[in-house]
Design an enzyme around this catalytic site. Structure first.
Site, PDB file in Angstrom:
ATOM      1  N   LEU A 164      24.442 -10.437  73.885  1.00 12.63           N
ATOM      2  CA  LEU A 164      23.928 -11.064  72.656  1.00 12.63           C
ATOM      3  C   LEU A 164      25.083 -11.417  71.727  1.00 12.63           C
ATOM      4  O   LEU A 164      26.123 -10.762  71.738  1.00 12.63           O
ATOM      5  CB  LEU A 164      22.946 -10.125  71.939  1.00 12.63           C
ATOM      6  N   CYS A 277      34.365  -7.882  68.909  1.00 15.03           N
ATOM      7  CA  CYS A 277      34.572  -7.758  70.361  1.00 15.03           C
ATOM      8  C   CYS A 277      35.620  -8.667  70.991  1.00 15.03           C
ATOM      9  O   CYS A 277      36.323  -8.227  71.904  1.00 15.03           O
ATOM     10  CB  CYS A 277      33.255  -7.933  71.064  1.00 15.03           C
ATOM     11  N   ARG A 347      33.532  -7.452  60.841  1.00 20.32           N
ATOM     12  CA  ARG A 347      34.623  -6.888  61.647  1.00 20.32           C
ATOM     13  C   ARG A 347      35.517  -7.998  62.197  1.00 20.32           C
ATOM     14  O   ARG A 347      35.039  -8.951  62.784  1.00 20.32           O
ATOM     15  CB  ARG A 347      34.035  -6.026  62.777  1.00 20.32           C
TER      16      ARG A 347
HETATM   17  N1  NAI Z   1      28.409  -6.175  68.218  1.00 15.26           N
HETATM   18  C1  NAI Z   1      28.077  -6.978  69.201  1.00 15.26           C
HETATM   19  O1  NAI Z   1      27.654  -8.094  68.972  1.00 15.26           O
HETATM   20  C2  NAI Z   1      28.224  -6.552  70.614  1.00 15.26           C
HETATM   21  C3  NAI Z   1      28.795  -5.340  70.957  1.00 15.26           C
HETATM   22  N2  NAI Z   1      28.890  -4.977  72.273  1.00 15.26           N
HETATM   23  C4  NAI Z   1      29.444  -3.679  72.647  1.00 15.26           C
HETATM   24  O2  NAI Z   1      28.451  -2.692  72.361  1.00 15.26           O
HETATM   25  C5  NAI Z   1      29.067  -1.477  71.922  1.00 15.26           C
HETATM   26  C6  NAI Z   1      28.505  -1.072  70.575  1.00 15.26           C
HETATM   27  O3  NAI Z   1      28.845  -2.079  69.648  1.00 15.26           O
HETATM   28  P1  NAI Z   1      28.181  -2.136  68.206  1.00 15.26           P
HETATM   29  O4  NAI Z   1      26.724  -1.880  68.321  1.00 15.26           O
HETATM   30  O5  NAI Z   1      28.644  -3.386  67.580  1.00 15.26           O
HETATM   31  O6  NAI Z   1      28.886  -0.861  67.519  1.00 15.26           O
HETATM   32  P2  NAI Z   1      28.507  -0.149  66.151  1.00 15.26           P
HETATM   33  O7  NAI Z   1      29.748   0.456  65.651  1.00 15.26           O
HETATM   34  O8  NAI Z   1      27.710  -1.074  65.288  1.00 15.26           O
HETATM   35  O9  NAI Z   1      27.496   1.015  66.605  1.00 15.26           O
HETATM   36  C7  NAI Z   1      27.873   2.117  67.361  1.00 15.26           C
HETATM   37  C8  NAI Z   1      27.126   3.338  66.842  1.00 15.26           C
HETATM   38  O10 NAI Z   1      27.353   4.424  67.727  1.00 15.26           O
HETATM   39  C9  NAI Z   1      27.323   5.618  66.949  1.00 15.26           C
HETATM   40  N3  NAI Z   1      27.924   6.716  67.705  1.00 15.26           N
HETATM   41  C10 NAI Z   1      29.216   6.858  68.101  1.00 15.26           C
HETATM   42  N4  NAI Z   1      29.362   7.999  68.800  1.00 15.26           N
HETATM   43  C11 NAI Z   1      28.147   8.597  68.855  1.00 15.26           C
HETATM   44  C12 NAI Z   1      27.659   9.794  69.437  1.00 15.26           C
HETATM   45  N5  NAI Z   1      28.455  10.604  70.143  1.00 15.26           N
HETATM   46  N6  NAI Z   1      26.357  10.112  69.284  1.00 15.26           N
HETATM   47  C13 NAI Z   1      25.531   9.301  68.585  1.00 15.26           C
HETATM   48  N7  NAI Z   1      25.935   8.139  68.015  1.00 15.26           N
HETATM   49  C14 NAI Z   1      27.223   7.798  68.153  1.00 15.26           C
HETATM   50  C15 NAI Z   1      28.085   5.240  65.704  1.00 15.26           C
HETATM   51  O11 NAI Z   1      27.794   6.138  64.642  1.00 15.26           O
HETATM   52  C16 NAI Z   1      27.586   3.815  65.458  1.00 15.26           C
HETATM   53  O12 NAI Z   1      26.486   3.780  64.545  1.00 15.26           O
HETATM   54  C17 NAI Z   1      30.567  -1.740  71.944  1.00 15.26           C
HETATM   55  O13 NAI Z   1      31.087  -1.289  73.169  1.00 15.26           O
HETATM   56  C18 NAI Z   1      30.659  -3.249  71.874  1.00 15.26           C
HETATM   57  O14 NAI Z   1      31.820  -3.722  72.500  1.00 15.26           O
HETATM   58  C19 NAI Z   1      28.407  -5.775  73.268  1.00 15.26           C
HETATM   59  C20 NAI Z   1      27.809  -6.969  72.979  1.00 15.26           C
HETATM   60  C21 NAI Z   1      27.642  -7.454  71.647  1.00 15.26           C
HETATM   61  O1  UGA Z   2      30.532  -8.762  73.178  1.00 15.31           O
HETATM   62  C1  UGA Z   2      30.223  -9.203  72.081  1.00 15.31           C
HETATM   63  O2  UGA Z   2      30.377  -8.599  71.028  1.00 15.31           O
HETATM   64  C2  UGA Z   2      29.645 -10.567  71.930  1.00 15.31           C
HETATM   65  O3  UGA Z   2      30.750 -11.411  71.503  1.00 15.31           O
HETATM   66  C3  UGA Z   2      30.379 -12.741  71.216  1.00 15.31           C
HETATM   67  O4  UGA Z   2      29.388 -12.774  70.200  1.00 15.31           O
HETATM   68  P1  UGA Z   2      29.742 -12.680  68.646  1.00 15.31           P
HETATM   69  O5  UGA Z   2      31.141 -12.191  68.486  1.00 15.31           O
HETATM   70  O6  UGA Z   2      28.656 -11.914  68.016  1.00 15.31           O
HETATM   71  O7  UGA Z   2      29.629 -14.167  68.099  1.00 15.31           O
HETATM   72  P2  UGA Z   2      30.129 -15.586  68.656  1.00 15.31           P
HETATM   73  O8  UGA Z   2      29.072 -16.572  68.391  1.00 15.31           O
HETATM   74  O9  UGA Z   2      30.623 -15.485  70.038  1.00 15.31           O
HETATM   75  O10 UGA Z   2      31.346 -15.912  67.693  1.00 15.31           O
HETATM   76  C4  UGA Z   2      32.552 -15.194  67.748  1.00 15.31           C
HETATM   77  C5  UGA Z   2      33.562 -15.825  66.810  1.00 15.31           C
HETATM   78  O11 UGA Z   2      34.007 -17.078  67.331  1.00 15.31           O
HETATM   79  C6  UGA Z   2      33.830 -18.084  66.356  1.00 15.31           C
HETATM   80  N1  UGA Z   2      33.519 -19.358  67.032  1.00 15.31           N
HETATM   81  C7  UGA Z   2      32.507 -19.420  67.921  1.00 15.31           C
HETATM   82  C8  UGA Z   2      32.221 -20.601  68.546  1.00 15.31           C
HETATM   83  C9  UGA Z   2      32.972 -21.735  68.273  1.00 15.31           C
HETATM   84  O12 UGA Z   2      32.759 -22.862  68.813  1.00 15.31           O
HETATM   85  N2  UGA Z   2      33.983 -21.640  67.375  1.00 15.31           N
HETATM   86  C10 UGA Z   2      34.269 -20.462  66.745  1.00 15.31           C
HETATM   87  O13 UGA Z   2      35.206 -20.418  65.931  1.00 15.31           O
HETATM   88  C11 UGA Z   2      32.710 -17.590  65.472  1.00 15.31           C
HETATM   89  O14 UGA Z   2      32.722 -18.189  64.207  1.00 15.31           O
HETATM   90  C12 UGA Z   2      33.011 -16.113  65.420  1.00 15.31           C
HETATM   91  O15 UGA Z   2      33.987 -15.835  64.445  1.00 15.31           O
HETATM   92  C13 UGA Z   2      29.781 -13.367  72.468  1.00 15.31           C
HETATM   93  O16 UGA Z   2      29.348 -14.695  72.165  1.00 15.31           O
HETATM   94  C14 UGA Z   2      28.602 -12.553  72.979  1.00 15.31           C
HETATM   95  O17 UGA Z   2      28.118 -13.098  74.207  1.00 15.31           O
HETATM   96  C15 UGA Z   2      29.058 -11.124  73.208  1.00 15.31           C
HETATM   97  O18 UGA Z   2      27.960 -10.321  73.623  1.00 15.31           O
END
Ligand code: NAI
Ligand code: UGA
Length: 467
Positions: A164, A277, A347
């Site tokens: 996502l 990420c 972030r």
């Molecule tokens: N943010 C995004 O859009 C995306 C993130 N990811 C991946 O998903 C993972 C999570 O990312 P986010 O949700 O953004 O992180 P986040 O930092 O928003 O949430 C992680 C949560 O885990 C909790 N936590 C940590 N250790 C814990 C423990 N031992 N027990 C219970 N809770 C605990 C923290 O307090 C925090 O609320 C990362 O590996 C990231 O790379 C993957 C796709 C999209």
């Molecule tokens: O692993 C993750 O965390 C996620 O990282 C990205 O999602 P996200 O970082 O939430 O948002 P994006 O839409 O990918 O944008 C990332 C950054 O690139 C920038 N961007 C994106 C697209 C573009 O054409 N140009 C550009 O500058 C956005 O403004 C933003 O700062 C990926 O799109 C997701 O598939 C993935 O799950």
């Protein structure tokens, strides 16, 4: 296994929305999202849906529907693990800030703590799902911890990375391009994969649910993010050439995007990508390549980050040089602080680096962002450690509306592509600014022709300044 109870460890940007959608689509499965952060859990349980810790369009209505029915948020981690048949690990995996691999490798301490806790608490067989983004082969470390420190129960480990994007999380979860599930090819492994396939099959077409071995699944996630970030750095690299040559990046993007092999998406030139990420995952990939002695591969991917840093720095450099080589004591208005529109997440937002550069030049900044809180903005600056917190608070102020933020300002910098910026009363903004009034559009969203008619001097990424 017929899954009746799910536990998700980590109630963050991924855990919260992902579990909300699973709960909505699978009313017969009980889903409990746990976190050690009590404030976050309290916010997920808030009656005021505008106080949810993650802002995502349409998330509030899903939470409203499922919360209390079969979706629960709790700090009682042990109880939820014990009760669950399937446990998702969705905790943060930031870049390591110490020791071997500092600044590159993923810090897996939170993952390991989860694995140890699951092993300690579990009294019956469970499926453990990696939802967090992890270095390839992490599943073997999790398995080793579970098997060696557990109570003799059987664990199956699956990799189910999340794709996502923030700002479109709900849509991406409801209509994913694909769901990826990696697991063992043993009978038990195949059974575990099927259990997870059955959950997603409640709303995702079967041909979009892809099953692979664990390592392919783990590596595909890093690969997808690396390719996406590379595309942004590629178009940003071309934006600099456009500014030098008189070509226009939007026209170039359109022209190349019509080639079906390239495709039109993710070709928007910007002040630089942010988000939690892209950078972290590429650094992780660089570390993995280096650890196998693949230095050329590491250098290749590192360049994507270097290009992104360059893009952020050249944006602030351009502001300084355009404002007659000094911004000391000048007011600059930031429109946007979030790393992209429709999210409150900041972030790695490009705005942070651009602000830091300008504050180093002694500019005074006022920020307007429709969703980001004041505390978040100051915390982002403090995290950089460039100056003391009092100084940050003196040199940068947060305003609740764009008109106040731009009063007596020398220049406006657009850092996030929020739609509402296009509809501002730009004449009113112009009237209250210092002259000449500059706009630096780091997202290419404003109609510069109209703004120039009002009297603004406009710079746009990828097409330069037209005075
Ligand atoms: N943010 C995004 O859009 C995306 C993130 N990811 C991946 O998903 C993972 C999570 O990312 P986010 O949700 O953004 O992180 P986040 O930092 O928003 O949430 C992680 C949560 O885990 C909790 N936590 C940590 N250790 C814990 C423990 N031992 N027990 C219970 N809770 C605990 C923290 O307090 C925090 O609320 C990362 O590996 C990231 O790379 C993957 C796709 C999209
Ligand atoms: O692993 C993750 O965390 C996620 O990282 C990205 O999602 P996200 O970082 O939430 O948002 P994006 O839409 O990918 O944008 C990332 C950054 O690139 C920038 N961007 C994106 C697209 C573009 O054409 N140009 C550009 O500058 C956005 O403004 C933003 O700062 C990926 O799109 C997701 O598939 C993935 O799950």
């Amino acid at each position: 296994m017929n899954i009746k109870k799910i536990c998700c460890i980590g109630a963050g940007y991924v855990g919260g929305p992902t579990m909300a959608v699973i709960a909505q689509k699978c009313p017969l499965i009980n889903v409990t999202v746990v976190d050690i952060n009590t404030d976050r859990i309290a916010a997920w349980n808030s009656n005021d849906l505008s106080k949810l810790p993650v802002y995502e369009p349409d998330l509030d209505s899903i939470i409203k529907e499922a919360r209390g029915r079969n979706l629960f948020f709790s700090t009682e981690v042990d109880n939820a693990i014990d009760a669950a048949d399937m446990i998702f690990i969705s905790v943060n995996t930031p870049t390591k800030t110490y020791g071997k691999g500092k600044g590159l490798a993923a810090d897996l301490k939170y993952i390991e703590l989860c694995a140890r806790q699951i092993a300690r608490v579990s009294r019956q067989d469970k499926i453990v799902v990696e939802k967090s983004t992890l270095p390839v082969r992490t599943a073997s470390a999790i398995k080793s911890i579970l098997d060696n420190t557990g109570n003799g129960v059987q664990f199956q480990i699956l990799s189910n990375p999340e794709f996502l994007a923030e700002g479109t999380a709900v849509k991406d979860l409801l209509e994913p391009d694909r769901v990826l599930i990696g697991g063992d090819s043993t009978k038990e492994g195949k059974g575990a994969i099927q259990s997870l396939v059955d959950i997603y099959a409640n709303w995702v077409p079967k041909d979009r649910i892809l099953t692979t071995n664990v390592w392919s699944s783990e590596l595909s996630k890093l690969t997808a993010n690396a390719f996406l970030a590379q595309r942004v750095s590629s178009i940003n690299a071309m934006s600099v050439i456009c500014e030098k040559t008189g070509a226009d990046i939007n026209e170039v993007s359109k022209a190349i995007g019509m080639d079906s092999r390239i495709g039109p998406k993710f070709l928007e030139s910007s002040v630089g990508f942010g988000g939690s990420c892209f950078q972290k995952d590429i650094l992780n990939l660089v570390y993995i390549a280096k650890s196998y002695g693949l230095n050329e591969v590491a250098d290749y991917w590192e360049q994507v980050i270097l290009m992104n840093d360059y893009q952020k720095n050249r944006f602030s450099d351009n502001i300084v040089s355009t404002l007659y080589n000094t911004v000391s004591g000048k007011k600059i208005t930031f429109l946007g602080w979030a790393f992209k529109k429709d999210t409150n997440d900041t972030r790695e937002s490009a705005a942070i680096q651009v602000a830091d550069n300008l504050l180093n030049e002694r500019a005074y900044i006022e920020v307007y962002d429709p969703k980001v809180t004041e505390e978040r903005i100051y915390a982002d600056l403090e995290h950089l450690n460039s100056r003391n917190p009092e100084e940050n608070r003196e040199l940068l102020k947060i305003r609740q509306n764009p008109y106040q933020a731009s009063e007596n300002s020398h220049a406006i910098a657009v850092l996030t592509e929020w739609d509402e910026f296009k509809t501002f009363d730009w004449q009113k903004i112009y009237d209250n600014m210092k002259k000449p009034a500059f706009i630096f559009d780091g997202r290419g969203i404003l109609d510069t022709k109209t703004l120039e008619k009002i009297g603004f001097i406009c710079y746009q990424i990828g097409s330069g300044t037209k005075a």
